[in-house]
Design an enzyme around this catalytic site. Structure first.
Site, PDB file in Angstrom:
ATOM      1  N   ARG A  68       0.849  -1.184   0.000  1.00  0.00           N
ATOM      2  CA  ARG A  68       0.000   0.000   0.000  1.00  0.00           C
ATOM      3  C   ARG A  68       0.890   1.241   0.000  1.00  0.00           C
ATOM      4  O   ARG A  68       2.013   1.212   0.500  1.00  0.00           O
ATOM      5  CB  ARG A  68      -0.906  -0.012   1.228  1.00  0.00           C
ATOM      6  CG  ARG A  68      -1.781  -1.260   1.330  1.00  0.00           C
ATOM      7  CD  ARG A  68      -2.533  -1.311   2.647  1.00  0.00           C
ATOM      8  NE  ARG A  68      -3.365  -2.525   2.748  1.00  0.00           N
ATOM      9  CZ  ARG A  68      -2.985  -3.664   3.289  1.00  0.00           C
ATOM     10  NH1 ARG A  68      -1.754  -3.761   3.801  1.00  0.00           N
ATOM     11  NH2 ARG A  68      -3.781  -4.708   3.331  1.00  0.00           N
ATOM     12  N   HIS A  92      -2.700   2.746  -6.081  1.00  0.00           N
ATOM     13  CA  HIS A  92      -3.352   1.481  -5.727  1.00  0.00           C
ATOM     14  C   HIS A  92      -3.406   0.529  -6.915  1.00  0.00           C
ATOM     15  O   HIS A  92      -3.533  -0.688  -6.729  1.00  0.00           O
ATOM     16  CB  HIS A  92      -4.758   1.727  -5.186  1.00  0.00           C
ATOM     17  CG  HIS A  92      -5.316   0.540  -4.457  1.00  0.00           C
ATOM     18  ND1 HIS A  92      -4.832   0.125  -3.236  1.00  0.00           N
ATOM     19  CD2 HIS A  92      -6.288  -0.346  -4.800  1.00  0.00           C
ATOM     20  CE1 HIS A  92      -5.487  -0.953  -2.850  1.00  0.00           C
ATOM     21  NE2 HIS A  92      -6.378  -1.262  -3.770  1.00  0.00           N
ATOM     22  N   HIS A 138      -3.659  -9.818   2.921  1.00  0.00           N
ATOM     23  CA  HIS A 138      -5.071  -9.570   3.186  1.00  0.00           C
ATOM     24  C   HIS A 138      -5.441 -10.200   4.527  1.00  0.00           C
ATOM     25  O   HIS A 138      -5.065 -11.340   4.798  1.00  0.00           O
ATOM     26  CB  HIS A 138      -5.951 -10.193   2.100  1.00  0.00           C
ATOM     27  CG  HIS A 138      -5.894  -9.457   0.796  1.00  0.00           C
ATOM     28  ND1 HIS A 138      -6.028 -10.090  -0.427  1.00  0.00           N
ATOM     29  CD2 HIS A 138      -5.720  -8.139   0.515  1.00  0.00           C
ATOM     30  CE1 HIS A 138      -5.944  -9.195  -1.392  1.00  0.00           C
ATOM     31  NE2 HIS A 138      -5.756  -8.008  -0.855  1.00  0.00           N
ATOM     32  N   ARG A 182      -0.824  -2.213  -6.675  1.00  0.00           N
ATOM     33  CA  ARG A 182      -1.205  -3.346  -5.813  1.00  0.00           C
ATOM     34  C   ARG A 182      -2.181  -4.252  -6.549  1.00  0.00           C
ATOM     35  O   ARG A 182      -2.073  -5.486  -6.490  1.00  0.00           O
ATOM     36  CB  ARG A 182      -1.822  -2.810  -4.521  1.00  0.00           C
ATOM     37  CG  ARG A 182      -2.251  -3.889  -3.516  1.00  0.00           C
ATOM     38  CD  ARG A 182      -2.606  -3.229  -2.191  1.00  0.00           C
ATOM     39  NE  ARG A 182      -3.200  -4.160  -1.246  1.00  0.00           N
ATOM     40  CZ  ARG A 182      -2.520  -5.025  -0.495  1.00  0.00           C
ATOM     41  NH1 ARG A 182      -1.208  -5.096  -0.607  1.00  0.00           N
ATOM     42  NH2 ARG A 182      -3.133  -5.813   0.353  1.00  0.00           N
ATOM     43  N   TYR A 186     -10.130 -13.115  -7.268  1.00  0.00           N
ATOM     44  CA  TYR A 186     -10.261 -14.302  -8.112  1.00  0.00           C
ATOM     45  C   TYR A 186     -11.566 -14.256  -8.902  1.00  0.00           C
ATOM     46  O   TYR A 186     -11.604 -14.550 -10.095  1.00  0.00           O
ATOM     47  CB  TYR A 186     -10.221 -15.569  -7.255  1.00  0.00           C
ATOM     48  CG  TYR A 186      -8.830 -16.100  -7.046  1.00  0.00           C
ATOM     49  CD1 TYR A 186      -8.376 -17.200  -7.758  1.00  0.00           C
ATOM     50  CD2 TYR A 186      -7.959 -15.498  -6.148  1.00  0.00           C
ATOM     51  CE1 TYR A 186      -7.097 -17.691  -7.583  1.00  0.00           C
ATOM     52  CE2 TYR A 186      -6.667 -15.971  -5.957  1.00  0.00           C
ATOM     53  CZ  TYR A 186      -6.247 -17.078  -6.676  1.00  0.00           C
ATOM     54  OH  TYR A 186      -4.972 -17.555  -6.509  1.00  0.00           O
ATOM     55  N   LYS A 226       0.327  18.393   7.938  1.00  0.00           N
ATOM     56  CA  LYS A 226       1.352  19.173   7.254  1.00  0.00           C
ATOM     57  C   LYS A 226       2.597  18.310   7.056  1.00  0.00           C
ATOM     58  O   LYS A 226       2.878  17.413   7.837  1.00  0.00           O
ATOM     59  CB  LYS A 226       1.699  20.414   8.076  1.00  0.00           C
ATOM     60  CG  LYS A 226       0.574  21.440   8.146  1.00  0.00           C
ATOM     61  CD  LYS A 226       0.995  22.663   8.938  1.00  0.00           C
ATOM     62  CE  LYS A 226      -0.125  23.702   8.985  1.00  0.00           C
ATOM     63  NZ  LYS A 226       0.280  24.889   9.778  1.00  0.00           N
TER      64      LYS A 226
END
Length: 383
Positions: free
Chosen positions: A209, A313, A339, A316, A349, A240
């Site tokens: 990630r 993302h 996961h 990934r 899948y 910040k």
């Protein structure tokens, strides 16, 4: 005593008045102000029924809450937010602050109908944004339940609608576009472009990630064993640049793990460490953390000039899809992607299998179409 009728200056009213025991201690419940009408009497009776039902279910009567949604929200941030990660709270702040029209209402007055109307008015927003909004508002209502401010979560059955913006970007990046992008970045002379390149390479070859990529340090890379120790993430949402920090509180227990260091990435990191001598791998020239959001914006602009769609993302998701397409089993895929739940992996899948099925049908029917066209042409020639 139950329902009592009280004389007033201009008539009379009904009140609920009864004794009960809480933890062996005798107490009295009282609530007045019900109109001296048939409807008022019925309201008083209904209220008494509800209060006595609470006694049976909980062993005590919940105190009536007159706090507004905003007051409960502020209380949540003060004492209820510690069960969530910092990035989650920043996201919650961002989303809930866009629902300010709910702030002035008493928390107990916000019902399913009000919330459904609120989300119906947001039908021009993205569906994913609205889903996130519902999740964040749900945290406030769950807190209100825990505090006995409400007895039912009004958002649980709200139907979320919105625009499907999924087509606006790709889910994966092709290997050709990955090479095209990173090669172009490597050919630039400025330091920042080389930072962008190594960040993309790490994401592509590890599936980490963005918050995990940007928190990596030299000590997390073990060249002897060829592994990467994933043990922290960057906290940066709404913060910040000089306040960004790395936290060892990961998304879930499975997030902390050692993953394989692929050969191409190994060589890229060895070369990068000759340029960047700081502990933080994805850092500015002073060794300070960078915001993934800011870097993503810059890479996205750069990639668009190369006619490449980009967001972190997708790196990934690219690895996840590649694993599945190459026949890697669910368990191994789950461990590589870290996961927490196998259902997340199974969804990948399912998605890929559906794509494969469509592609298979397309190949079959395109072939059939081509064959039919050929037969038609042949018959024309014969005639």
């Amino acid at each position: 005593m139950g329902i009592c009728k009280r004389k007033k200056k201009n008539g009379f009213s009904y009140e609920v008045n009864f004794t009960y025991k809480e933890n062996g201690v005798s107490k009295r419940y009282f609530k007045g102000g019900f109109a001296g009408t048939k409807e008022g009497k019925q309201q008083a009776q209904d209220h008494e029924t509800i209060m006595k039902a609470q006694l049976i279910e909980y062993g005590y009567i919940k105190k009536e809450c007159n706090k507004t949604f905003k007051q409960v929200y502020d209380e949540f941030l003060e004492i209820g937010a510690n069960k969530y990660q910092a990035n989650t709270i920043q996201t919650t702040r961002s989303r809930v602050n866009r629902a300010k029209e709910l702030f002035r209402y008493p928390i107990k007055a916000i019902d399913h109908a009000m919330l459904q109307k609120f989300f119906n008015k947001r039908n021009d927003k993205g569906i994913e944004e609205n889903k996130s909004m519902k999740v964040c508002l749900n945290r406030i209502f769950e807190f209100a339940l825990d505090m006995d401010y409400i007895t039912v979560n009004p958002i649980s059955r709200v139907n979320v609608i919105g625009q499907d913006n999924h087509h606006d970007h790709n889910d994966i990046i092709s290997h050709e576009d990955f090479l095209k992008l990173t090669t172009a970045l490597d050919n630039e002379t400025e330091y920042k472009y080389h930072v962008y390149s190594i960040a993309v390479k790490i994401g592509y070859y590890t599936g980490l990630r963005a918050s995990e990529i940007f928190a990596l340090e030299r000590s997390d890379i073990d060249f002897d064993r060829n592994i990467i120790d994933v043990n922290k993430k960057l906290v940066y949402h709404g913060i910040k640049k000089d306040k960004i920090y790395a936290s060892h509180q990961m998304k879930n227990k499975s997030s902390k793990a050692s993953i394989p260091l692929f050969y191409d990435l190994r060589q890229a990191l060895i070369d990068w460490f000759q340029v960047n001598h700081h502990d933080v791998i994805i850092s500015d020239e002073n060794g300070c953390y960078l915001s993934p959001e800011c870097v993503q914006t810059q890479i996205k602009k750069y990639a668009s000039k190369l006619d490449i769609d980009f967001h972190f993302h997708m790196l990934r998701h690219t690895l996840a899809t590649s694993l599945v397409m190459n026949g890697v089993d669910v368990k191994t895929t789950q461990e590589i992607l870290r996961h927490a739940n196998a259902s997340t992996t199974l969804n990948i899948y399912t998605h890929v299998n559906e794509t494969q099925k469509r592609d298979a049908l397309n190949r079959v029917f395109n072939k059939k179409c081509e064959e039919n066209v050929g037969e038609s042409n042949d018959s024309t020639l014969i005639n």
